[in-house]
Write a protein that holds these residues in place. Structure first.
Motif, mmCIF file in Angstrom:
data_model
loop_
_atom_site.group_PDB
_atom_site.id
_atom_site.type_symbol
_atom_site.label_atom_id
_atom_site.label_comp_id
_atom_site.label_asym_id
_atom_site.label_seq_id
_atom_site.Cartn_x
_atom_site.Cartn_y
_atom_site.Cartn_z
ATOM 1 N N LEU A 62 19.753 24.305 9.548
ATOM 2 C CA LEU A 62 20.838 23.324 9.528
ATOM 3 C C LEU A 62 21.229 23.032 10.969
ATOM 4 N N VAL A 63 21.398 21.768 11.286
ATOM 5 C CA VAL A 63 21.875 21.369 12.609
ATOM 6 C C VAL A 63 23.219 20.681 12.415
ATOM 7 N N ILE A 64 24.259 21.221 13.014
ATOM 8 C CA ILE A 64 25.615 20.721 12.820
ATOM 9 C C ILE A 64 26.169 20.249 14.161
ATOM 10 N N GLU A 65 26.468 18.965 14.249
ATOM 11 C CA GLU A 65 27.083 18.401 15.453
ATOM 12 C C GLU A 65 28.602 18.527 15.349
ATOM 13 N N MET A 66 29.241 18.951 16.433
ATOM 14 C CA MET A 66 30.688 19.134 16.445
ATOM 15 C C MET A 66 31.294 18.387 17.626
ATOM 16 N N GLY A 67 32.219 17.475 17.334
ATOM 17 C CA GLY A 67 32.870 16.696 18.380
ATOM 18 C C GLY A 67 34.361 16.987 18.425
ATOM 19 N N MET A 68 35.009 16.495 19.452
ATOM 20 C CA MET A 68 36.455 16.689 19.569
ATOM 21 C C MET A 68 37.036 15.655 20.517
ATOM 22 N N ASN A 69 38.326 15.384 20.336
ATOM 23 C CA ASN A 69 39.121 14.605 21.289
ATOM 24 C C ASN A 69 40.221 15.448 21.909
ATOM 25 N N HIS A 70 40.613 16.521 21.218
ATOM 26 C CA HIS A 70 41.721 17.371 21.651
ATOM 27 C C HIS A 70 41.347 18.839 21.470
ATOM 28 N N ALA A 71 42.095 19.684 22.146
ATOM 29 C CA ALA A 71 41.913 21.125 21.976
ATOM 30 C C ALA A 71 42.218 21.522 20.538
ATOM 31 N N GLY A 72 41.531 22.556 20.071
ATOM 32 C CA GLY A 72 41.790 23.086 18.743
ATOM 33 C C GLY A 72 41.022 22.424 17.627
ATOM 34 N N GLU A 73 40.170 21.439 17.933
ATOM 35 C CA GLU A 73 39.464 20.717 16.881
ATOM 36 C C GLU A 73 38.103 21.329 16.547
ATOM 37 N N ILE A 74 37.432 21.934 17.514
ATOM 38 C CA ILE A 74 36.092 22.474 17.258
ATOM 39 C C ILE A 74 36.142 23.843 16.587
ATOM 40 N N ALA A 75 37.134 24.672 16.922
ATOM 41 C CA ALA A 75 37.188 26.034 16.378
ATOM 42 C C ALA A 75 37.104 26.073 14.852
ATOM 43 N N PRO A 76 37.908 25.287 14.115
ATOM 44 C CA PRO A 76 37.795 25.357 12.654
ATOM 45 C C PRO A 76 36.466 24.848 12.124
ATOM 46 N N LEU A 77 35.850 23.911 12.825
ATOM 47 C CA LEU A 77 34.538 23.421 12.414
ATOM 48 C C LEU A 77 33.485 24.506 12.582
ATOM 49 N N ALA A 86 31.111 26.308 9.761
ATOM 50 C CA ALA A 86 29.642 26.234 9.822
ATOM 51 C C ALA A 86 28.992 27.578 10.087
ATOM 52 N N ARG A 87 29.663 28.458 10.794
ATOM 53 C CA ARG A 87 29.152 29.787 11.145
ATOM 54 C C ARG A 87 27.729 29.736 11.705
ATOM 55 N N PRO A 88 27.536 29.027 12.826
ATOM 56 C CA PRO A 88 26.179 28.927 13.400
ATOM 57 C C PRO A 88 25.714 30.249 13.987
ATOM 58 N N GLU A 89 24.408 30.470 13.909
ATOM 59 C CA GLU A 89 23.806 31.607 14.621
ATOM 60 C C GLU A 89 23.500 31.246 16.068
ATOM 61 N N VAL A 90 23.335 29.937 16.331
ATOM 62 C CA VAL A 90 23.037 29.445 17.677
ATOM 63 C C VAL A 90 24.025 28.332 18.002
ATOM 64 N N ALA A 91 24.625 28.392 19.186
ATOM 65 C CA ALA A 91 25.558 27.359 19.630
ATOM 66 C C ALA A 91 25.056 26.770 20.943
ATOM 67 N N LEU A 92 24.854 25.464 20.967
ATOM 68 C CA LEU A 92 24.340 24.763 22.147
ATOM 69 C C LEU A 92 25.407 23.823 22.689
ATOM 70 N N ALA A 135 34.137 25.314 24.402
ATOM 71 C CA ALA A 135 33.827 26.733 24.181
ATOM 72 C C ALA A 135 34.375 27.241 22.850
ATOM 73 N N GLU A 136 35.221 26.467 22.192
ATOM 74 C CA GLU A 136 35.700 26.866 20.870
ATOM 75 C C GLU A 136 34.556 27.012 19.867
ATOM 76 N N ILE A 137 33.419 26.409 20.152
ATOM 77 C CA ILE A 137 32.273 26.527 19.239
ATOM 78 C C ILE A 137 31.850 27.985 19.061
ATOM 79 N N PHE A 138 32.147 28.837 20.058
ATOM 80 C CA PHE A 138 31.737 30.240 19.970
ATOM 81 C C PHE A 138 32.564 31.009 18.929
ATOM 82 N N GLU A 139 33.699 30.468 18.524
ATOM 83 C CA GLU A 139 34.594 31.206 17.630
ATOM 84 C C GLU A 139 33.999 31.420 16.250
ATOM 85 N N GLY A 140 33.060 30.574 15.855
ATOM 86 C CA GLY A 140 32.453 30.741 14.543
ATOM 87 C C GLY A 140 31.130 31.476 14.558
#
Length: 489
Positions: free
Chosen positions: A165-180, A184-190, A213-218
């Motif tokens: 699965l490839v999941i794209e995550m975008g944001m305009n403000h802080a706090g938007e990527i962490a819940p995504l 998704a719970r990725p094993e790899v974050a790019l 860097a919020e992408i690392f939270e999942g």
């Protein structure tokens, strides 16, 4: 569609369990949709409520078009088929429930790659789709479904047997990527890179880096963070990744990178790349021109390898990759009485920030022109640039600063669109300033009259400026053909 066939994406019972909803009927859905315009028969229609419209008003239309059922928070007015409704308290939360359940039912060997960054995330997502689908069942979002509803929709649509699965995550403000990312719970974050995109919503660029860097939270401890070592925020991002217990894989052009771009040569509609990834020397072709694309491809290859894909097969698959619509897609517009004159069109109209504009100008600067084929004796490189949004207090300086980009030395004319682009228009040499226009339609009218066979036009701007109007107008000048396809003889 009724019953719970083995080809069902969601049965009524599964969907009710995932959402905590109430269902009376027995149905099975083969897909999930939030838009009746693109709904396929057999879909589960999710009635999301947005700022402009409420999906509950389209439930009847969805069912008439063959939807298996609808996920709703209340029965639509006058609706008389309760057996085809899945009732929940909130439809967005219901969609998130489907997403979480879809993620949980994937096989243990399945791998999820999360992609974010200020520039290039959609292109990288499509590169990963090409690389991974050549090896196993792969699922990735269509378009730029990367926000608070796009990510759960992508997950809810995930096939049961997906290996990647490839999941794209975008944001305009802080706090938007962490819940995504937690969903998704990725094993790899790019993270492709961090630049001044959306800087108007942050105190400084460091804030943009922290939001990415919020992408690392999942990502579970022991997962992999693939980071651009050439980016000024590499150390900050790497520190955040290590704090979450992640392994760091770096990509870039320097000797110390785990995945290194050795060379990139633009050859017509393609880029020939030499790279060293994970100790393996690679030579491969990307089906679009651009040095920035070559660097993104190296990052994507590192992510694919981290997810367990075969590296050599992944690199070979990039020859079939094409730049997406609005993000570098190229067209040859055949004009003239016999269609033997050609205007080359580079469509970068979907979005813009200073870094992506610079990359697009480099591609334009390298594009060959044709002389002596039109009214004008010499073919011209022409840029039509619209406003870059969300740049805050720096917006005037950042727009004007484009005039100093080295690639502009190879550009003959620059047309500008929007109030913010007045700053660039004023900063350009008089001979290079093609004209300023208040909106994209006015610019399109001017370009239609002055473009000639042999010219190359690049169009770019933020989405709200609607630079696609320029692209459509130019394509309508003649017969537009995909520049990556073989020419008819």
């Amino acid at each position: 569609m009724s019953g719970g066939g083995s080809d069902a994406l969601w049965t009524a019972a599964e969907a009710a369990a995932a959402t905590g909803g109430r269902v009376d009927g027995d149905w099975a859905a083969t897909s999930v949709s939030i838009d009746t315009r693109s709904l396929a028969p057999g879909a589960l229609f999710v009635a999301l409520k947005g700022d402009a419209r409420d999906g509950h008003g389209f439930v009847g239309d969805a069912l008439e078009k063959g939807a298996a059922a609808a996920l709703v928070s209340h029965p639509p007015d006058g609706f008389a088929a309760p057996g085809r409704l899945l009732m929940v308290g909130d439809t967005l939360e219901g969609l998130r429930g489907l997403a979480a359940a879809a993620r949980a039912r994937l096989a243990p060997e399945a791998r999820v790659i999360g992609v974010t960054g200020s520039v290039g995330k959609t292109g990288v997502k499509e590169m990963l789709r090409a690389m991974l689908s050549a090896q196993a069942a792969t699922h990735a979002p269509e378009g730029s479904f990367n926000n608070h509803w796009g990510v759960p929709l992508t997950l809810a649509r995930s096939p049961r047997d997906a290996r990647f699965l490839v999941i794209e995550m975008g944001m305009n403000h802080a706090g938007e990527i962490a819940p995504l990312s937690r969903l998704a719970r990725p094993e790899v974050a790019l993270i492709t890179t961090v630049t001044a995109a959306h800087i108007g919503n942050f105190a400084d660029e460091a804030g943009v880096a922290d939001a990415k860097a919020e992408i690392f939270e999942g990502v579970a401890a022991g997962g992999v963070a693939v980071l651009n070592r050439d980016n000024r925020w590499f150390d900050r991002l790497a520190g955040a990744a290590r704090a979450h217990g992640l392994e760091i894989v770096s990509f870039g052009e320097g000797e110390g990178c785990d995945a290194r771009l050795v060379s990139a040569q633009l050859r017509g509609p393609a880029t020939v790349v030499e790279a060293r990834v994970g100790g393996l020397d690679l030579v491969f072709k990307i089906g679009a021109p651009g040095r920035h694309l070559a660097l993104n491809a190296v990052g994507a290859l590192a992510a694919a390898q981290a997810a367990g894909a075969d590296l050599a097969r992944a690199a070979l698959a990039l020859a079939a990759w094409r730049a997406p619509e609005g993000r570098g897609a190229r067209w040859r517009v055949h004009v003239g009485p016999d269609g033997d004159g050609v205007i080359e069109l580079i469509d970068e109209s979907y979005n813009a920030n200073p870094a992506s504009v610079g990359a697009a100008l480099e591609v334009l600067a390298a594009a060959p022109v044709e002389d002596g084929v039109g009214r004008i004796a010499r073919g011209r490189r022409i840029a039509c640039l619209g406003d870059m949004m969300e740049l805050g207090e720096q917006e005037t300086a950042l727009h004007a600063g484009i005039a100093d980009h080295p690639a502009l030395g190879e550009v003959d004319l620059v047309f500008t669109v929007g109030e913010r682009m007045r700053a660039l228009h004023a900063a350009l040499p008089k001979a290079q300033a093609g004209g300023w226009f208040p909106d994209s339609r006015a610019a399109a009218d001017r370009l239609k009259r002055m473009l000639d066979a042999g010219d190359v036009l690049m169009v770019k701007g933020s989405k709200t400026v609607q630079m696609g109007a320029v692209v459509r107008a130019v394509k309508a000048l003649g017969q537009a053909r995909d520049a990556s396809a073989p020419e008819e003889t």
